[in-house]
Every structure is written in C-alpha cells, then in structure tokens.
Scaffold this active site. Structure first.
Site, PDB file in Angstrom:
ATOM      1  N   TRP A 109      51.709  46.709  56.916  1.00  0.00           N
ATOM      2  CA  TRP A 109      52.173  45.432  57.477  1.00  0.00           C
ATOM      3  C   TRP A 109      52.095  44.291  56.458  1.00  0.00           C
ATOM      4  O   TRP A 109      52.685  43.247  56.660  1.00  0.00           O
ATOM      5  CB  TRP A 109      51.358  45.090  58.722  1.00  0.00           C
TER       6      TRP A 109
ATOM      7  N   SER B   3      59.635  31.178  66.031  1.00  0.00           N
ATOM      8  CA  SER B   3      59.121  31.255  67.392  1.00  0.00           C
ATOM      9  C   SER B   3      57.684  30.752  67.475  1.00  0.00           C
ATOM     10  O   SER B   3      57.339  29.923  68.319  1.00  0.00           O
ATOM     11  CB  SER B   3      59.210  32.699  67.881  1.00  0.00           C
TER      12      SER B   3
ATOM     13  N   GLU C  25      45.817  34.150  59.847  1.00  0.00           N
ATOM     14  CA  GLU C  25      46.515  34.882  60.914  1.00  0.00           C
ATOM     15  C   GLU C  25      45.552  35.707  61.770  1.00  0.00           C
ATOM     16  O   GLU C  25      45.689  35.758  62.987  1.00  0.00           O
ATOM     17  CB  GLU C  25      47.589  35.776  60.291  1.00  0.00           C
TER      18      GLU C  25
ATOM     19  N   TYR D 240      42.625  34.961  62.402  1.00  0.00           N
ATOM     20  CA  TYR D 240      41.921  34.007  63.269  1.00  0.00           C
ATOM     21  C   TYR D 240      42.820  33.442  64.345  1.00  0.00           C
ATOM     22  O   TYR D 240      42.353  32.992  65.387  1.00  0.00           O
ATOM     23  CB  TYR D 240      41.249  32.916  62.433  1.00  0.00           C
TER      24      TYR D 240
ATOM     25  N   SER E 141      34.716  32.246  76.301  1.00  0.00           N
ATOM     26  CA  SER E 141      33.893  31.091  76.653  1.00  0.00           C
ATOM     27  C   SER E 141      34.258  30.536  78.017  1.00  0.00           C
ATOM     28  O   SER E 141      33.505  29.769  78.604  1.00  0.00           O
ATOM     29  CB  SER E 141      34.053  29.977  75.608  1.00  0.00           C
TER      30      SER E 141
ATOM     31  N   HIS F 114      39.346  37.615  49.644  1.00  0.00           N
ATOM     32  CA  HIS F 114      38.434  38.732  49.930  1.00  0.00           C
ATOM     33  C   HIS F 114      39.213  39.998  50.283  1.00  0.00           C
ATOM     34  O   HIS F 114      38.635  41.065  50.388  1.00  0.00           O
ATOM     35  CB  HIS F 114      37.409  38.381  51.010  1.00  0.00           C
ATOM     36  N   HIS F 115      40.529  39.855  50.470  1.00  0.00           N
ATOM     37  CA  HIS F 115      41.364  41.044  50.672  1.00  0.00           C
ATOM     38  C   HIS F 115      41.805  41.632  49.336  1.00  0.00           C
ATOM     39  O   HIS F 115      42.528  42.614  49.303  1.00  0.00           O
ATOM     40  CB  HIS F 115      42.591  40.686  51.502  1.00  0.00           C
TER      41      HIS F 115
ATOM     42  N   THR G 113      30.477  31.938  63.167  1.00  0.00           N
ATOM     43  CA  THR G 113      30.700  33.072  64.067  1.00  0.00           C
ATOM     44  C   THR G 113      29.394  33.421  64.776  1.00  0.00           C
ATOM     45  O   THR G 113      29.368  33.691  65.982  1.00  0.00           O
ATOM     46  CB  THR G 113      31.223  34.288  63.291  1.00  0.00           C
TER      47      THR G 113
ATOM     48  N   LYS H  35      28.611  31.201  67.634  1.00  0.00           N
ATOM     49  CA  LYS H  35      29.350  31.546  68.858  1.00  0.00           C
ATOM     50  C   LYS H  35      28.678  32.692  69.604  1.00  0.00           C
ATOM     51  O   LYS H  35      28.462  32.611  70.810  1.00  0.00           O
ATOM     52  CB  LYS H  35      30.779  31.928  68.504  1.00  0.00           C
TER      53      LYS H  35
ATOM     54  N   ARG I 142      43.012  54.851  53.702  1.00  0.00           N
ATOM     55  CA  ARG I 142      43.857  54.510  54.849  1.00  0.00           C
ATOM     56  C   ARG I 142      45.315  54.800  54.510  1.00  0.00           C
ATOM     57  O   ARG I 142      45.653  55.030  53.350  1.00  0.00           O
ATOM     58  CB  ARG I 142      43.664  53.042  55.230  1.00  0.00           C
TER      59      ARG I 142
HETATM   60  C1  HEM Z   1      32.488  37.599  60.117  1.00  0.00           C
HETATM   61  C2  HEM Z   1      33.755  37.547  59.992  1.00  0.00           C
HETATM   62  C3  HEM Z   1      34.615  38.416  59.090  1.00  0.00           C
HETATM   63  C4  HEM Z   1      34.441  38.768  57.793  1.00  0.00           C
HETATM   64  C5  HEM Z   1      33.304  38.355  56.886  1.00  0.00           C
HETATM   65  C6  HEM Z   1      35.559  39.593  57.418  1.00  0.00           C
HETATM   66  C7  HEM Z   1      35.768  40.142  56.159  1.00  0.00           C
HETATM   67  C8  HEM Z   1      36.822  40.947  55.813  1.00  0.00           C
HETATM   68  C9  HEM Z   1      37.061  41.475  54.510  1.00  0.00           C
HETATM   69  C10 HEM Z   1      36.195  41.220  53.290  1.00  0.00           C
HETATM   70  C11 HEM Z   1      38.201  42.223  54.560  1.00  0.00           C
HETATM   71  C12 HEM Z   1      38.884  42.942  53.395  1.00  0.00           C
HETATM   72  C13 HEM Z   1      38.444  44.337  53.279  1.00  0.00           C
HETATM   73  C14 HEM Z   1      39.201  45.098  52.250  1.00  0.00           C
HETATM   74  O1  HEM Z   1      40.448  45.033  52.221  1.00  0.00           O
HETATM   75  O2  HEM Z   1      38.551  45.779  51.469  1.00  0.00           O
HETATM   76  C15 HEM Z   1      38.677  42.170  55.897  1.00  0.00           C
HETATM   77  C16 HEM Z   1      39.815  42.811  56.350  1.00  0.00           C
HETATM   78  C17 HEM Z   1      40.379  42.581  57.582  1.00  0.00           C
HETATM   79  N1  HEM Z   1      39.844  41.808  58.593  1.00  0.00           N
HETATM   80 FE1  HEM Z   1      38.055  40.890  58.565  1.00  0.00          FE
HETATM   81  N2  HEM Z   1      36.363  39.750  58.484  1.00  0.00           N
HETATM   82  C18 HEM Z   1      35.829  39.039  59.527  1.00  0.00           C
HETATM   83  C19 HEM Z   1      36.344  38.912  60.787  1.00  0.00           C
HETATM   84  C20 HEM Z   1      37.585  39.361  61.164  1.00  0.00           C
HETATM   85  C21 HEM Z   1      38.235  39.035  62.385  1.00  0.00           C
HETATM   86  C22 HEM Z   1      37.682  38.116  63.461  1.00  0.00           C
HETATM   87  C23 HEM Z   1      39.436  39.658  62.374  1.00  0.00           C
HETATM   88  C24 HEM Z   1      40.550  39.667  63.391  1.00  0.00           C
HETATM   89  C25 HEM Z   1      40.548  39.253  64.553  1.00  0.00           C
HETATM   90  C26 HEM Z   1      39.529  40.388  61.163  1.00  0.00           C
HETATM   91  C27 HEM Z   1      40.613  41.156  60.809  1.00  0.00           C
HETATM   92  C28 HEM Z   1      40.756  41.800  59.615  1.00  0.00           C
HETATM   93  C29 HEM Z   1      41.900  42.583  59.259  1.00  0.00           C
HETATM   94  C30 HEM Z   1      43.161  42.796  60.123  1.00  0.00           C
HETATM   95  C31 HEM Z   1      41.673  43.086  57.994  1.00  0.00           C
HETATM   96  C32 HEM Z   1      42.519  44.069  57.216  1.00  0.00           C
HETATM   97  C33 HEM Z   1      43.754  43.573  56.686  1.00  0.00           C
HETATM   98  C34 HEM Z   1      44.488  44.659  55.947  1.00  0.00           C
HETATM   99  O3  HEM Z   1      44.179  44.942  54.790  1.00  0.00           O
HETATM  100  O4  HEM Z   1      45.422  45.228  56.537  1.00  0.00           O
HETATM  101  N3  HEM Z   1      38.382  40.201  60.430  1.00  0.00           N
HETATM  102  N4  HEM Z   1      37.814  41.394  56.653  1.00  0.00           N
HETATM  103 CU   LIG Z   2      40.363  38.067  55.817  1.00  0.00          CU
END
Ligand code: HEM
Ligand SMILES: [Cu+2]
Lengths: 540, 289
Positions: free
Chosen positions: A148, A175, A261, A263, A274, A308-309, A334, A337, A456
C-alpha cells in the site's frame, strides 16, 4: 417540524413536511442530510470491510501451508496491496467519517453539518475513488502489487493499473479533505450556545484534531503519487537517481503522509472509547482535559516522526537518532490515555454490555500494539523487525482489535439510537468473544514469525515458519467468519431487532454523558432545529 | 427554514453527484489516454464538459441563494472556514514540491556527488564515482541532454511585478466594493484579471523558450522536473484564479455583492493572494537561488 416522526431507512410515510427526504433511491443520491450521509458512509464501509476481508482470507489461505497453493505470486502481492488500501481508505476511514456525520451534529446540538452539499459530494467522491481502485483488479498487468506504500521503483512496474491507482488516490484525497473541512467547520461554527470547546464530548474533540491532520496530509499523498505518475509517463526524474532524483525521497513524502494517516485512524478510535467507557463504568471520564491535550500532542508528534518507517534505508546517523527519540515520545501521551481509561473504570459500577466488552478489549489489545511500536522505535532493534511479520503484528494490533473493535463497539452502542431498536445482546456477546479470542490466535503468532525472521509480503516461506502460520490462518478464518454475525446483527436490528422498544436514553443515565441521548430514538431528520439549553457535563 | 435567522440547510443537491461523475469520467479518460487507449480523449472531453456544467450550475445556484438573502452570518462563517481550510490544503500540496526541491537540491544530489553519509552515498561510490554535485543538474545519467537553466531577471522578474501589482488592484477593487463604488470594483477586477492572463501568456512564452531554445524540458533530470512541476502547478492555479475572478467580475457587472455580504469576492481574493505568495516563493527558490 414535529420531533418524533420516525423516518429512518425506507420509511417514507411521514414525508409530508417541506424538507423531508426525497422519494425512493433518489433520496440517497441527492441527500444533504447528515444522518442519511452518515448511514451511506457506514454501510459503504461495512461492505468494504467484507471486500477487504475477503482479500485477507485469500492471503491467509495461501499462507496456510508453505509452498504455492492457490494464487500466483503477483496476485498475492496485489492482494496484500489492495487489502490494505481497501481497509484503510474504504473501510476504517469512511466508517469514522460516517460516525462523525451521524454523531457530531447530535453531540454538539446542531441541526445538521455546516456544509451539507459538500457533505454529499465527499461521499460520492469516495465511491468514485474506490471504483477506480477496484477497477484495477481487472486490468492487464493486474492491480498494484507494490504494497500500500506504493514505493518506486517497484510501483512503476505496475501495468495499466498505475494511472488508475494514482487518480483513485486523488479522488480519495479530495473526498477526505472535503469531509474533514466540513467537520472542522461544523465543530467550530455549529455548536449550541453553552457548548464550549472544553465541554465537547471527546469524540468531537478527536475528530476536530483528525480533521486538521487530514487537511494537512491528504494533499501530501496526492503530491507524491502525482510525481509517480509524471515519472512514469512524462519523463521526470523525481525518484530516479540517474536524473539526480532519489527513490528515498518518495519514502519521506509518503511517510510524512503515512504516519499521521495511521493516527487519522486511531484518534477517532480514542474518541469513541472515551465516550463509551464512562457510560458503562457509570463514572465521568477520568482526566478529560488531559485527554484533549494528549490527543493534540499525539497529533503534533505524528508530523515529526515519519522516518521511523525508514530506519533501514540508510539515513544519516543524526536522522536515525532524532527519529528514534521523537518516536519514543509518542508513548507518553498514549500512556496518558491508557491510564485515563483504566482510571475511569477504577471503582466504577461496571456492567459488561457488548459495546463495553469491545471497549475493554480495545484498551488491553491496543496497549499490546503500542508496546511493540515502542520496541520498533528503537532504531537498532528495528533493523531486526523491519519488513518482517513482527511489524505486521504491530500494526494489526493497533488497527484490528483497536480501530475495528471500537467501530464494532460504536455500532452496538449507537445502533439502538439510530434505529430505535435493540440488538440481540446474546449474539452480540457471542460475536465479541469469538472476535476477541480469534484475533489473538490470528495476530499473536505473527510476533513469533517476525522475530524468527519471516519477511512480510511473500506468498511462500521456509518450513520452519509452518506451524505458526497455520495457527494464524486458522485464527484468521474464525475471525472472518465471526464478522458475519455482526452483519447479521446490523440487518436484524435495522429490521426491528429484539422488538423491545428502546428509550431515548437507551443506556442507563447515558443522557448525563451526551446530548444525543436527549433526542428520541430514532432521532428526528434534523437533529436540533432549536438549540438545546442544557449541556450535559458528566464527561468533563 | 430559509429565513434570516435560521441556518440555511439545503435539502436536495443534484450537482455534487453530477460533478463527481464528470470528474471520475475525466480522470478515467486521462488514465486510458496514458495507457494508449483510443477512447481516452473522448472520455476526457466528456468528463470535463460535465464538470464545467456542474461548476456553472452549482455556482449559479449559490450566487442566486446568496443574492436572495438566504445566507445569514453564520452560514457565511462556514463558507469562509471552508475556503480557509481549502487554501491550507493547497499550501500543503505546494509544500510537497518545495520540499522536493529542497531535498534533492540540498541533500540527495550532494549524496549522489559523494558528500555526506545519506542513502545516495553508496550509489555514488558504486555507480557514478565521477559525478560531482552541482546545481542545476540533470543527474549523473545526464538525463534529457544538455540544457540551460532559467534565469531570474528576464520574464520571471516581469511576471513577479505583474503578480504583485495584480494583488494591489485586487485589494483596490475590494476597497471599491466596501465603499460602494461599483466603478472602482469593476475596474480593479478587470485590471486583476487582465494581469493574471498576461502572466499566463508570458509564462507560456517562457516555456516555449525553454523547450525550443534552451533544451530545458520536463525531462531535463531533476532540475527540469522540479522547475516545470513547481511553475506548472502554479501557472495552473493562476489560470484557475483568473477564471474565478472573471466570474466575480461578471457578477459585479450584474450588481451582485454588498459591503456586508460578499463572500464569493473574498474567497476569490484570498485565493489570488495565496497564488501570489506561492509565486514569491517560486521566484526566490526556483529562479533566484
Ligand atoms: C506508541 C505508539 C506507536 C509507535 C511507537 C509506533 C512505531 C512504529 C514503527 C517504528 C513502525 C515502523 C516499523 C518498521 O517498518 O520497521 C511502525 C509501523 C506501523 N505502525 Fe506503528 N507505532 C505506534 C502506534 C501505531 C498506531 C496507533 C497505529 C495505527 C492505528 C500504527 C500503525 C502502524 C502501521 C500501519 C505501520 C506499518 C506501515 C507499513 O510499513 O506498512 N502504529 N510503527
Ligand atoms: Cu509511524
């Protein structure tokens, strides 16, 4: 207009006043009514949830055993790509816009949304965008199969589908921007007298902030895909090192959009949680203002953590360090909350109706996703986790038992208000338990797979990953099948439910928590033609 | 409902679906065209026609409602918020391309040239050790061949003066509106629209020069890409802004707008100033630096 005329769904008998809905199918096409449009959004999202779900079933079926079973690798990759795009842009986001449409005017004491015509357009733009996206499945070269994130140079190898996918993103962006602008204008301009900002229910607050995020990021995504289009068809070199461009640039732009996005999908989730938890804990929400500030803080931070991605892409060391520490900061608001939700339940006289069950599961399982997020925010550790099933487990914990569970909770919580009928609590509880157990069977093993090194987005894998994959697939099938119960409940409730007549309040003392419970069930076509005078403040 | 003190809520809207259908047809047509399909252009024209009819119809409807006093102050505030946030989204759209210019020019081209430790650094070491970082550039592959960069002090400078003065005439027209001086309003708008289209013509001339004499095209590596993308999207916005202002001019002839009620004029003026400010950014970062 008379306030108690029931005119939901296909009931046209009372269509005698000058501004009721149009007749027949046309009602739904040209409607400007926030409830009609909310219903359209919600039903569309529900359909897309099953379309995206079917794609997920294809993925889990292929991964049930090692070796190639059912589909071509190219098609497999199209499935992971389309599953994500459909779920994000077709299911979760529209579902929350649908809730916003239905609930915000009722929660703030407004007659309707601020810009009703644009409201209609934003829904149809969504349909148009999803149609273009879906059409790519039937094209020469197949649907996009790049994931995606649509990274170049891989995505530039897409066949005929590429321009359609790009324009679909444009339409979805238009939209979302229209929807977001409408929500912002409604919240700022349409509140009843006395409904000050700091008295608004948190769902309204979280949507206000989500609206800002959307207006800021959707144009960014549109810009990124526009450059993909020109790189492919108009000889530009944005993402081509030979011409002085850089494919990593796309990743920066994408994630500048992409992190906020995620978020966009979680902030309204927080808002609904809440809203629901205090009602069933029979206590005011703990730390209302800290909830507002934490939401704002998360939204702000979401703009400064995107790389971070990209820890493994070869960023300069200073970049790695900065993005690592900035990402860790998100855990603070976070945590605030999660603490507040827990404290709200503390010593409350809780009851466990289906919406509450889903909300409690959300608090627990979302925390799980947050903790793995924290692990991945540590750059050197992320070198191991990146692009493995660990991250798949992470974001599915933050999206499925969080956003999707809360959408389910919202459905159970407000369906009686929307329809005037009660859903079947027994089947609701069954749906909850099946979902809550199977979602963990589905996603928990993916942590192990990822830590053991399973990448993946692949259709086949080494045999040492076989056991956990099979377990995960079984969980997936149970989860998928359980959702049919939800479909059944929605249809059943619309058609009359248990037959029990619900009160205006539906839930015990709910009117102390939100204005929507002071309206009849179902509410009149225009919510508050005269502004309400008493503002419930139990949630503060 | 349609009284002065109630918030006006329209009950049925046909234009949004029609507009969406038009836009979708146009984009699907464009996609088909890019894929080399022969029905593409027909679909594009059809979609565009529907879209333009929608715009005309919808805006006529809004103007009529506004003139007949159906919008109270609160409705006006909603419209103004809508326009403000729309412009904000446009700012973010341009920010992408300014960001791209910044990133390539200051970061990735340097890495490609062997300076610093960014992701392009190894590309330099392995693929193009001879490439040196300079700006403007069409990259180590010399994509698009020899070209001459666009200077700032010819047509672009004249265009800067044109746009800045159009901002002044636009404000002058606004003062005319507020002072109920219809002549000043109309003259000011005419000058603004005229300057706007003059700008577009000069830019077309500049593009022609670039393509025919300077070897500078959209395909001239990263310099050509960023140059034409930024100036092109801006030029498109100038066209749109000038068309909007023409509609406002037409409505002014017909006696529309009052000092206390002229949202459409304000929205158009905000849009115009926004386009103006973007140009200043372009002039500094694309042409001068
Ligand atoms: C404490 C909060 C969060 C932290 C510290 C965090 C951290 C991270 C990190 C570092 C990655 C990258 C991992 C990688 O590609 O090696 C990641 C990926 C991702 N996170 Fe989080 N995240 C958090 C919360 C969330 C939340 C709330 C969502 C969605 C509602 C979310 C959705 C995603 C998604 C969709 C990816 C993958 C994207 C992709 O490569 O396709 N994360 N997150
Ligand atoms: Cu992120």
């Amino acid at each position: 207009m008379s306030a108690v005329v029931a005119e939901h769904e296909h009931d046209h008998e009372h269509d005698h006043h000058d501004h009721g809905p149009a007749k027949g199918i046309l009602r739904w096409i040209i409607t400007t009514n926030h409830k009609d449009i909310g219903t359209l959004y919600l039903l569309f999202a529900l359909v897309m949830f099953f379309v995206g779900g079917a794609m997920a079933m294809v993925i889990r079926a292929e991964l049930f055993e090692p070796g190639m079973q059912f589909v071509e690798p190219q098609f497999f990759n199209s499935m992971t790509t389309m599953h994500a795009l459909v779920m994000v842009f077709g299911a979760v986001m529209p579902a929350f816009v649908g809730l916003a449409n239905w609930m915000i005017p009722m929660m703030i004491g407004a007659p309707d949304m601020a810009l009703p015509r644009m409201n209609n357009m934003s829904f149809w733009m969504l349909v148009a965008g999803v149609l273009l996206l879906a059409s790519t499945l039937f094209m020469e070269g197949g649907a996009p199969a790049s994931g995606w994130t649509l990274y170049p140079p891989l995505v530039l190898q897409t066949g005929k589908a590429l321009p359609f996918a790009v324009f679909s993103v444009h339409l979805l962006g238009v939209s979302s921007i229209m929807g977001a602008i409408n929500i912002i204008a409604t919240i700022f301009n349409m509140r009843a007298p006395g409904m000050t900002l700091m008295k608004m229910p948190l769902f309204v607050w979280t949507w206000l902030i989500t609206g800002f995020l959307l207006v800021a990021i959707m144009p960014v995504f549109a810009g990124a895909v526009t450059m993909l289009l020109t790189d492919r068809f108009f000889d530009t070199s944005f993402f081509d090192a030979a011409g002085g461009g850089d494919p990593v640039l796309y990743q920066h732009i994408f994630w500048f959009f992409g992190h906020p996005e995620v978020y966009v999908m979680i902030l309204p989730t927080f808002g609904v949680a809440s809203t629901i938890i205090p009602v069933f804990a029979r206590k005011p929400l703990f730390g209302y203002s800290s909830m507002v500030y934490a939401t704002a803080a998360i939204a702000f931070l979401s703009f400064i953590v995107w790389a971070h991605h990209m820890f493994t892409v070869g960023l300069p060391m200073a970049g790695e360090l900065y993005f690592m520490y900035a990402t860790m900061l998100i855990a603070i608001p976070t945590g605030v909350k999660v603490f507040n939700w827990t404290a709200t339940m503390w010593k409350g006289s809780m009851t466990f109706e289906t919406p509450m069950l889903f909300s409690i599961a959300f608090v627990v399982l979302f925390t799980m996703g947050g903790l793995t997020g924290l692990m991945m925010s540590v750059a050197p550790l992320d070198f191991q986790y990146h692009d493995t099933y660990f991250i798949v487990a992470h974001f599915h914990y933050t999206l499925v038992p969080a956003s999707v569970f809360i959408l389910m909770a919202a459905g159970y919580y407000w369906l009686p208000k929307w329809t005037g009928h009660m859903y079947d609590e027994k089947i609701g509880k069954l749906h909850f338990w099946l979902s809550a157990v199977s979602v963990n069977i589905l996603f928990f093993p993916q942590h192990f797979l990822g830590l053991a090194g399973m990448p993946r987005r692949i259709p086949d894998y080494a045999v040492q990953f076989a056991d956990w994959n099979m377990i995960s697939s079984i969980g997936g099938f149970i989860f998928g099948a359980s959702q049919l119960l939800f479909l059944y409940i929605v249809i059943h409730t619309i058609k009359g439910g248990t037959g029990e007549k619900v009160t205006d309040e539906v839930w015990e003392d709910a009117a102390k928590h939100g204005l929507e419970w002071t309206l009849p069930s179902p509410p009149p076509y225009h919510s508050f033609t005269t502004p309400p005078t008493i503002i419930p403040t139990e949630h503060i | 409902m349609a009284t002065h003190n109630a918030y006006y809520i329209p009950h049925k809207a046909t234009w949004p679906v029609i507009g969406t259908a038009g836009l979708m047809t146009m984009l699907a047509g464009f996609a088909n065209y890019l894929n080399g399909s022969s029905i593409g252009p027909t679909m594009m024209v059809l979609g565009l026609t529907i879209f333009i009819v929608m715009l005309a119809g919808w805006f006529t409807l809004q103007a009529g409602e506004s003139e007949s006093g159906m919008y109270n102050t609160k409705v006006g505030i909603s419209y103004r918020m809508g326009m403000m946030w729309f412009i904000f989204s446009e700012i973010m759209f341009f920010a992408v391309f300014f960001g791209t210019l910044y990133y390539t020019r200051n970061l990735s081209v340097s890495w490609l040239g062997g300076i610093g430790d960014g992701p392009g650094r190894s590309t330099h070491d392995i693929l193009w050790p001879a490439f040196e970082a300079v700006w403007p550039t069409n990259g180590p592959g010399k994509v698009g061949g020899e070209f001459e960069p666009m200077g700032a002090w010819g047509v672009p400078f004249i265009n800067t003066l044109i746009l800045l003065s159009s901002g002044v005439t636009c404000t002058w027209a606004h003062h005319g509106l507020l002072a109920q001086n219809r002549q000043q309003l109309i003259k000011g708008l005419m000058a603004t629209v005229g300057l706007g289209f003059l700008f577009v013509c000069l830019q077309a001339f500049e593009y022609h020069e670039a393509y025919s004499d300077m070897g500078l095209t959209l395909g001239s590596g990263i310099y050509g890409s960023t140059f034409f993308m930024l100036t092109g999207f801006h030029g498109f916005h100038v066209c749109v802004g000038a068309i909007i202002l023409s509609v406002i001019l037409f409505r002014s002839y017909k006696g529309h707008f009052k000092p206390e009620n002229h949202f459409a004029f304000e929205a158009a003026a905000w849009y115009w100033h926004f386009v103006d400010v973007v140009w200043l950014g372009l002039f500094i970062f694309v042409y001068m630096m």
